[in-house]
Design an enzyme around this catalytic site. Structure first.
Site, PDB file in Angstrom:
ATOM      1  N   GLU A  69       0.857  -1.198   0.000  1.00  0.00           N
ATOM      2  CA  GLU A  69       0.000   0.000   0.000  1.00  0.00           C
ATOM      3  C   GLU A  69       0.887   1.239   0.000  1.00  0.00           C
ATOM      4  O   GLU A  69       1.715   1.433   0.893  1.00  0.00           O
ATOM      5  CB  GLU A  69      -0.957   0.025   1.209  1.00  0.00           C
ATOM      6  N   GLU A  94       5.127   4.957   3.212  1.00  0.00           N
ATOM      7  CA  GLU A  94       4.584   6.286   3.548  1.00  0.00           C
ATOM      8  C   GLU A  94       5.753   7.208   3.910  1.00  0.00           C
ATOM      9  O   GLU A  94       6.782   6.746   4.424  1.00  0.00           O
ATOM     10  CB  GLU A  94       3.600   6.143   4.719  1.00  0.00           C
ATOM     11  N   ASP A 121      10.185   7.470  -0.156  1.00  0.00           N
ATOM     12  CA  ASP A 121       9.438   7.756  -1.383  1.00  0.00           C
ATOM     13  C   ASP A 121       9.152   6.429  -2.113  1.00  0.00           C
ATOM     14  O   ASP A 121      10.087   5.695  -2.460  1.00  0.00           O
ATOM     15  CB  ASP A 121      10.300   8.682  -2.254  1.00  0.00           C
ATOM     16  N   ASP A 144      -2.332  12.072  -3.196  1.00  0.00           N
ATOM     17  CA  ASP A 144      -2.452  13.536  -3.146  1.00  0.00           C
ATOM     18  C   ASP A 144      -2.900  14.053  -4.506  1.00  0.00           C
ATOM     19  O   ASP A 144      -2.276  13.747  -5.525  1.00  0.00           O
ATOM     20  CB  ASP A 144      -1.103  14.154  -2.769  1.00  0.00           C
ATOM     21  N   LYS A 148      -3.957  22.052  -8.493  1.00  0.00           N
ATOM     22  CA  LYS A 148      -3.589  23.152  -9.398  1.00  0.00           C
ATOM     23  C   LYS A 148      -2.880  22.603 -10.631  1.00  0.00           C
ATOM     24  O   LYS A 148      -2.017  21.727 -10.492  1.00  0.00           O
ATOM     25  CB  LYS A 148      -2.639  24.127  -8.680  1.00  0.00           C
ATOM     26  N   ASP A 180     -11.014  10.975  -5.031  1.00  0.00           N
ATOM     27  CA  ASP A 180     -12.259  11.765  -4.979  1.00  0.00           C
ATOM     28  C   ASP A 180     -12.130  12.999  -5.861  1.00  0.00           C
ATOM     29  O   ASP A 180     -12.921  13.919  -5.748  1.00  0.00           O
ATOM     30  CB  ASP A 180     -12.573  12.181  -3.527  1.00  0.00           C
ATOM     31  N   PHE A 212      -9.193  10.297   4.154  1.00  0.00           N
ATOM     32  CA  PHE A 212      -9.359  11.151   2.979  1.00  0.00           C
ATOM     33  C   PHE A 212     -10.620  10.813   2.198  1.00  0.00           C
ATOM     34  O   PHE A 212     -11.133  11.657   1.474  1.00  0.00           O
ATOM     35  CB  PHE A 212      -8.096  11.125   2.112  1.00  0.00           C
ATOM     36  N   GLU A 213     -11.132   9.595   2.369  1.00  0.00           N
ATOM     37  CA  GLU A 213     -12.435   9.295   1.771  1.00  0.00           C
ATOM     38  C   GLU A 213     -13.500  10.112   2.516  1.00  0.00           C
ATOM     39  O   GLU A 213     -14.355  10.745   1.896  1.00  0.00           O
ATOM     40  CB  GLU A 213     -12.754   7.804   1.869  1.00  0.00           C
TER      41      GLU A 213
HETATM   42  C1  LIG Z   1      -4.104  12.257   0.573  1.00  0.00           C
HETATM   43  S1  LIG Z   1      -3.154  11.237   1.586  1.00  0.00           S
HETATM   44  C2  LIG Z   1      -4.104   9.729   1.670  1.00  0.00           C
HETATM   45  C3  LIG Z   1      -3.763   8.896   2.863  1.00  0.00           C
HETATM   46  C4  LIG Z   1      -4.591   7.623   3.031  1.00  0.00           C
HETATM   47  N1  LIG Z   1      -4.377   6.705   1.931  1.00  0.00           N
HETATM   48  C5  LIG Z   1      -6.046   7.953   3.167  1.00  0.00           C
HETATM   49  O1  LIG Z   1      -6.809   7.672   2.229  1.00  0.00           O
HETATM   50  O2  LIG Z   1      -6.431   8.489   4.215  1.00  0.00           O
HETATM   51  C6  LIG Z   1      -1.827  10.757   0.522  1.00  0.00           C
HETATM   52  C7  LIG Z   1      -0.666  10.141   1.277  1.00  0.00           C
HETATM   53  O3  LIG Z   1       0.305   9.689   0.352  1.00  0.00           O
HETATM   54  C8  LIG Z   1       1.584   9.936   0.878  1.00  0.00           C
HETATM   55  N2  LIG Z   1       2.516   9.976  -0.259  1.00  0.00           N
HETATM   56  C9  LIG Z   1       2.499  10.847  -1.304  1.00  0.00           C
HETATM   57  N3  LIG Z   1       3.479  10.562  -2.168  1.00  0.00           N
HETATM   58  C10 LIG Z   1       4.145   9.483  -1.660  1.00  0.00           C
HETATM   59  C11 LIG Z   1       5.272   8.747  -2.098  1.00  0.00           C
HETATM   60  N4  LIG Z   1       5.910   9.055  -3.239  1.00  0.00           N
HETATM   61  N5  LIG Z   1       5.703   7.733  -1.336  1.00  0.00           N
HETATM   62  C12 LIG Z   1       5.064   7.406  -0.178  1.00  0.00           C
HETATM   63  N6  LIG Z   1       3.986   8.089   0.298  1.00  0.00           N
HETATM   64  C13 LIG Z   1       3.528   9.108  -0.445  1.00  0.00           C
HETATM   65  C14 LIG Z   1       1.437  11.249   1.612  1.00  0.00           C
HETATM   66  O4  LIG Z   1       2.410  11.429   2.611  1.00  0.00           O
HETATM   67  C15 LIG Z   1       0.032  11.135   2.196  1.00  0.00           C
HETATM   68  O5  LIG Z   1       0.046  10.604   3.501  1.00  0.00           O
END
Ligand SMILES: C[S@@+](CC[C@H](N)C(=O)[O-])C[C@H]1O[C@@H](n2cnc3c(N)ncnc32)[C@H](O)[C@@H]1O
Length: 231
Positions: A69, A94, A121, A144, A148, A180, A212-213
């Site tokens: 995940e 994460e 990453d 994310d 923009k 979403d 986030f959902e």
């Molecule tokens: C909008 S949040 C969604 C979190 C979770 N999946 C939820 O639905 O509540 C997106 C997450 O992806 C992580 N993220 C973004 N780019 C990433 C990457 N390249 N590697 C690991 N995590 C990443 C961010 O730190 C953030 O916690």
């Protein structure tokens, strides 16, 4: 530009800054999360992700289905899925340290042995730490959105990332995605259609209910969930 800069370019010019799908947030980390990092990271964290991960060293029962995940946030879905599927192994990736802390609290409460975490990453991790054709499933829930237009280049799911995931998945492996954001959903469908490597399977039925959902629903956004399967 002075001649010397051509001959001896400054490190700034030499190094093209990589566009990442996240910004590292200093973020508030609670004392409980800090404690969880100190107490449980050694047990649940995978270190040294520059090397290939050997699942036989990482999991008690290594020859199980491997589910990754990416961007698990606080780890709600990761933990729920691991509890419901004790015969599968899960690796969550994460970069958000307070989210990882929160996830560690729950992992230790539930005493789960089929979940490991990586604080890096995801792009780098997939490139450096997984052999090709070793992952059964990749989940990306509410990546994310970078709404923009000038930030769209930061979106995680693009042509190159889909190719990278395809390399790492086993034959018939699949990718589950939820978003979403309508225009991100369009981009996702477009990039998978163009890749021709995947077929769209039945839409994801998993009841997610991530942070986030819930946020998306509150904003009146439509939630879209997809499953793409490798041919
Ligand atoms: C909008 S949040 C969604 C979190 C979770 N999946 C939820 O639905 O509540 C997106 C997450 O992806 C992580 N993220 C973004 N780019 C990433 C990457 N390249 N590697 C690991 N995590 C990443 C961010 O730190 C953030 O916690």
């Amino acid at each position: 530009m002075p001649y010397s800069s051509f001959v001896n370019p400054s490190p700034k010019l030499k190094q093209k800054r990589e566009v990442t799908s996240f910004v590292r947030r200093a973020g508030r980390i609670t004392s409980g999360q800090k404690h969880a990092w100190q107490s449980y990271w050694e047990l649940y964290g995978i270190q040294n992700t520059k090397r290939i991960i050997d699942t036989t060293n990482v999991f008690n029962k290594p020859n199980r289905k491997l589910i990754i995940e990416i961007g698990f946030g606080n780890g709600e879905v990761l933990i729920d899925s691991a509890i419901r599927n004790p015969d599968n192994n899960f690796i969550g990736i994460e970069v958000y340290e307070s989210g990882i802390g929160q996830c560690l609290i729950h992992l230790s409460d539930k005493k789960l042995t089929n979940v490991k975490l990586i604080n890096e990453d995801a792009k780098r991790v997939l490139i450096h730490s997984f052999k090709d054709q070793t992952i059964d499933q990749i989940n990306i829930f509410f990546p994310d959105p970078w709404p923009k237009k000038r930030h769209h280049k930061r979106r995680l799911i693009n042509k190159d990332f889909v190719l990278l995931m395809q390399k790492k998945l086993k034959k018939n492996g699949c990718i589950n995605i939820a978003t979403d954001w309508d225009d991100y959903a369009e981009q996702i469908i477009d990039v998978f259609n163009k890749s021709k490597l995947f077929k769209k399977a039945n839409d994801l039925t998993l009841n997610l209910e991530t942070k986030f959902e819930r946020r998306g629903l509150k904003l009146g956004h439509k939630i879209q969930k997809f499953t793409f399967q490798l041919h």
